[in-house]
Scaffold this active site. Sequence first.
Site, short mmCIF file in Angstrom:
data_model
loop_
_atom_site.label_atom_id
_atom_site.label_comp_id
_atom_site.label_asym_id
_atom_site.label_seq_id
_atom_site.Cartn_x
_atom_site.Cartn_y
_atom_site.Cartn_z
N ALA A 101 -23.34 3.03 -12.47
CA ALA A 101 -24.29 3.59 -13.44
C ALA A 101 -25.71 3.22 -13.03
O ALA A 101 -25.93 2.21 -12.35
CB ALA A 101 -23.98 3.03 -14.82
N GLY A 127 -19.47 1.78 -12.08
CA GLY A 127 -19.15 3.17 -12.34
C GLY A 127 -18.72 3.92 -11.08
O GLY A 127 -17.95 4.87 -11.15
N GLU A 170 -15.25 3.26 -10.76
CA GLU A 170 -14.57 3.95 -11.87
C GLU A 170 -14.38 5.43 -11.57
O GLU A 170 -13.39 6.04 -11.96
CB GLU A 170 -15.35 3.74 -13.18
CG GLU A 170 -15.24 2.29 -13.66
CD GLU A 170 -16.12 2.00 -14.86
OE1 GLU A 170 -17.35 2.18 -14.75
OE2 GLU A 170 -15.58 1.61 -15.92
N GLU A 221 -19.88 -5.30 -13.42
CA GLU A 221 -20.57 -5.13 -14.71
C GLU A 221 -20.77 -6.44 -15.45
O GLU A 221 -21.80 -6.66 -16.09
CB GLU A 221 -19.79 -4.16 -15.61
CG GLU A 221 -19.94 -2.68 -15.23
CD GLU A 221 -18.92 -2.22 -14.21
OE1 GLU A 221 -18.31 -3.08 -13.53
OE2 GLU A 221 -18.71 -1.01 -14.08
N1 3HC Z 1 -28.80 1.31 -10.81
C1 3HC Z 1 -30.11 1.47 -10.57
N2 3HC Z 1 -30.72 0.99 -9.47
C2 3HC Z 1 -29.96 0.34 -8.59
C3 3HC Z 1 -28.60 0.13 -8.77
C4 3HC Z 1 -28.01 0.66 -9.95
N3 3HC Z 1 -26.68 0.53 -10.20
N4 3HC Z 1 -28.11 -0.57 -7.73
C5 3HC Z 1 -29.15 -0.78 -6.91
N5 3HC Z 1 -30.27 -0.23 -7.42
C6 3HC Z 1 -31.61 -0.19 -6.82
C7 3HC Z 1 -32.19 -1.58 -6.67
O1 3HC Z 1 -32.88 -1.96 -7.84
C8 3HC Z 1 -33.12 -1.38 -5.50
O2 3HC Z 1 -34.29 -0.77 -5.98
P1 3HC Z 1 -35.72 -1.13 -5.35
O3 3HC Z 1 -35.60 -0.75 -3.92
O4 3HC Z 1 -36.62 -0.28 -6.15
O5 3HC Z 1 -35.88 -2.59 -5.58
C9 3HC Z 1 -32.39 -0.36 -4.63
O6 3HC Z 1 -31.46 0.29 -5.50
C10 3HC Z 1 -31.62 -0.97 -3.48
O7 3HC Z 1 -30.81 -2.03 -3.99
P2 3HC Z 1 -30.72 -3.45 -3.27
O8 3HC Z 1 -32.07 -3.89 -2.85
O9 3HC Z 1 -29.94 -4.33 -4.16
O10 3HC Z 1 -29.90 -3.04 -1.97
P3 3HC Z 1 -28.75 -3.82 -1.24
O11 3HC Z 1 -28.37 -2.95 -0.11
O12 3HC Z 1 -29.17 -5.22 -0.98
O13 3HC Z 1 -27.53 -3.90 -2.27
C11 3HC Z 1 -25.94 -3.10 -3.86
C12 3HC Z 1 -26.87 -2.75 -2.68
C13 3HC Z 1 -24.83 -4.06 -3.38
C14 3HC Z 1 -25.32 -1.83 -4.35
C15 3HC Z 1 -26.75 -3.80 -4.97
O14 3HC Z 1 -27.89 -3.02 -5.23
C16 3HC Z 1 -26.03 -3.98 -6.26
O15 3HC Z 1 -25.27 -4.91 -6.41
N6 3HC Z 1 -26.29 -3.09 -7.23
C17 3HC Z 1 -25.77 -3.19 -8.56
C18 3HC Z 1 -24.33 -2.80 -8.63
C19 3HC Z 1 -23.85 -2.88 -10.05
O16 3HC Z 1 -24.05 -3.85 -10.75
N7 3HC Z 1 -23.19 -1.81 -10.51
C20 3HC Z 1 -22.71 -1.73 -11.84
C21 3HC Z 1 -23.69 -0.95 -12.63
S1 3HC Z 1 -23.27 -0.91 -14.33
C22 3HC Z 1 -22.08 0.28 -14.42
O17 3HC Z 1 -21.73 0.87 -13.46
C23 3HC Z 1 -21.61 0.54 -15.81
C24 3HC Z 1 -20.42 1.42 -15.81
O18 3HC Z 1 -19.27 0.65 -15.93
C25 3HC Z 1 -20.48 2.38 -16.97
#
Ligand code: 3HC
Length: 676
Positions: free
Chosen positions: A64, A103, A106, A126
């Site tokens: 997400a 997501g 998912e 999450e």
């Molecule tokens: N949503 C929005 N922005 C995101 C994002 C996300 N899920 N994941 C990464 N980004 C953004 C970062 O903020 C960053 O932005 P910036 O360049 O403006 O600072 C850019 O994408 C690149 O991210 P990273 O610098 O972290 O890049 P890496 O290559 O080091 O890491 C990653 C990539 C492993 C995917 C890491 O970004 C990460 O762990 N992201 C979060 C993953 C996460 O927590 N997903 C769950 C989301 S909640 C969800 O899905 C709810 C669902 O169940 C309904």
Amino acid sequence: MEPIMIRTEQTGPILTITLDNPPVNALGAAVRSSLAQAIAAASEDPGISAVIVTGNGKLFSAGADISEFGKPLADPQLPDVLATIEACPKPVIAAINGTALGGGLEVALACHYRVAVTSAKLGLPEVKLGILPGAGGTQRLPRLLGVEAALKMIVSGDPVSAAKALADGLVDKVVDNGDDLLAAAADFAHSPACPTGERKVAGDAAAADAFVGANPRLFKGFTAPLACVEAVKAAASLPLTQGMAVERRLFLKLVAGEQSKALRHAFFAERAAARIDDLPKNIVRREIRRVGIIGAGTMGGGIAMNFLSAGLPVTMVETSAEALERGAALIRRNYAATAAKGRITIDQVEAAMALLDPTLEFGALADCDLVIEAVYENMEVKKQVFGRLDAVARPGAILASNTSYLDVNEIAACTSRPEDVLGMHFFSPANVMKLVEVVRGAKTAPDVLATIMALGQKIGKVPVVAGVCYGFIGNRMLIPRQDNALALVMEGASPEQVDKVHTDFGMPMGPFQMTDLAGVDIGWHRDETRIDNLKDALCAQGRWGQKTKAGFYDYDENRKRSTSPVVAALIEEFRQREGITPRTISDEEIMVRTLYTMVNEGALILEEGIAQRSSDIDVVWLYGYGWPRWTGGPMFWGEREGFAKIVAGLEQYMKRMPEGFTISPLLRAPQAEPIA
Ligand code: 3HC
């Protein structure tokens, strides 16, 4: 026109949908709606017999769009999109081209089959954002893995490798080469559409309770993990639609909660810390091929390990053969311990050790592109070392000090190249703790700063820029906390009471436990006859902390802590000496004087420009000192607590604060924008 953020391509009867929302294929509103429309159209289209969902770029999807949380979510919601995928009468295959998180995973779970490249990582992180998988992850994952294995992934938030996913039945096939992925996915095009949601869950509520009992550490402080358990229990006992309703209810509650706000703040704060606002764009970084470390003590060795593990050769210099051997042996022992836990292989240990060049030759540092000084914390010693280093280091080499308090400008001034000098303040144990304060001197060149920030990330650290002041960001904020903690004990509190306020708050240890761990003798004048305060008295008695099995507490062979009658008597003696009649101290006073004062110091740091932004201060405390993540860090927490309340608390105890204490005008000023 609105960006649709997916691409579709039909090859024969197979439709391939590619998520295309750089940089991480987050599932924002536009992606969700395009994906739902494409699947619905494919379901109806007689010319299409199967659908493949894949991602463009290095990732399948990071899930997400986190930046959408906290605002009303635009339709279609992800669970509805995934219900459309699962209900598609034609087989839908996830071709997982790279990491699939939250997501993103998912989406793959709602598909009927999953094929992944070997390099892909699959996870539901999450919980680290204070929420639970809210698009069926808690319902579909247990249907593939069973209750226990699903809970492990959901509650830890840690991803698994494609190989493990295959072994556990999370994916159906793994391919080594990304070029073969779509063909491997197409192999499932003639298989029946088999919804994950129709499978039975292996395991029951008792298995979920057993998981909770066996993993108390995962549940401490955070609210989301127990909600995950509740949702997985629902998966085990209810049909998919009802289980989804339970998951949705829990998700909406968590996402609106304080912990999730704080954890999302921490996520973005960490990424923001990497940015230095005033550096020229497209700056050319210096190349770092070999790193020199001066000092093979615990700190020097720990620092060296970061580079060795990242594949960078290290020259480690000491003054005596004995210290050098001890340092190298310690590095090997640390690696061996990690290997014994199964976290690295013996081959990796050997590969890292092969990159280490321990030497007594200071001149060997001439080969290094970066030299980090990690010697005794004393300005005269450091100046001498930097003078010598200036004479041997090659032009353009970056010279860094691991000082934790001292003036980096003064150190830089004893070289002929202050523009190449900066601080790299690692935190102990340096091979484990993720924080590095990158201390920017008055003359530090922009490319030097940019190089070290990037290098810090390369070795897996979270680098934060700090300006020059005594103690930089982190240790400077310790000062009012530690001063007040000692004063509170003199006034009537016990070390236990002060520490308990901190551990109840969620800190890994309180001020006195931390002093015992770091060494009560740090900064001690080493004159046993000069006893000016309680700490001097402890030091004079050899109570130097955990290392001597006695400090503010007594410690047994296993470092188990107990109250010290000796310390209690010493405290009493000091109170009498200073004519203090002990009073009852409330936990609230401890909170104000040891935690609110930190927020205040943070605000002063911000005001003086020592930190670039308030969230950087949070990152320092989250990654350097174990500040409870669910509160978002000291500044975020302070803002939620209310600056007016903090100021009122500080004013109430103003008379008791150590001399020179001032309240930051930033806390008093009404904030147009939140500072955290
Ligand atoms: N949503 C929005 N922005 C995101 C994002 C996300 N899920 N994941 C990464 N980004 C953004 C970062 O903020 C960053 O932005 P910036 O360049 O403006 O600072 C850019 O994408 C690149 O991210 P990273 O610098 O972290 O890049 P890496 O290559 O080091 O890491 C990653 C990539 C492993 C995917 C890491 O970004 C990460 O762990 N992201 C979060 C993953 C996460 O927590 N997903 C769950 C989301 S909640 C969800 O899905 C709810 C669902 O169940 C309904």
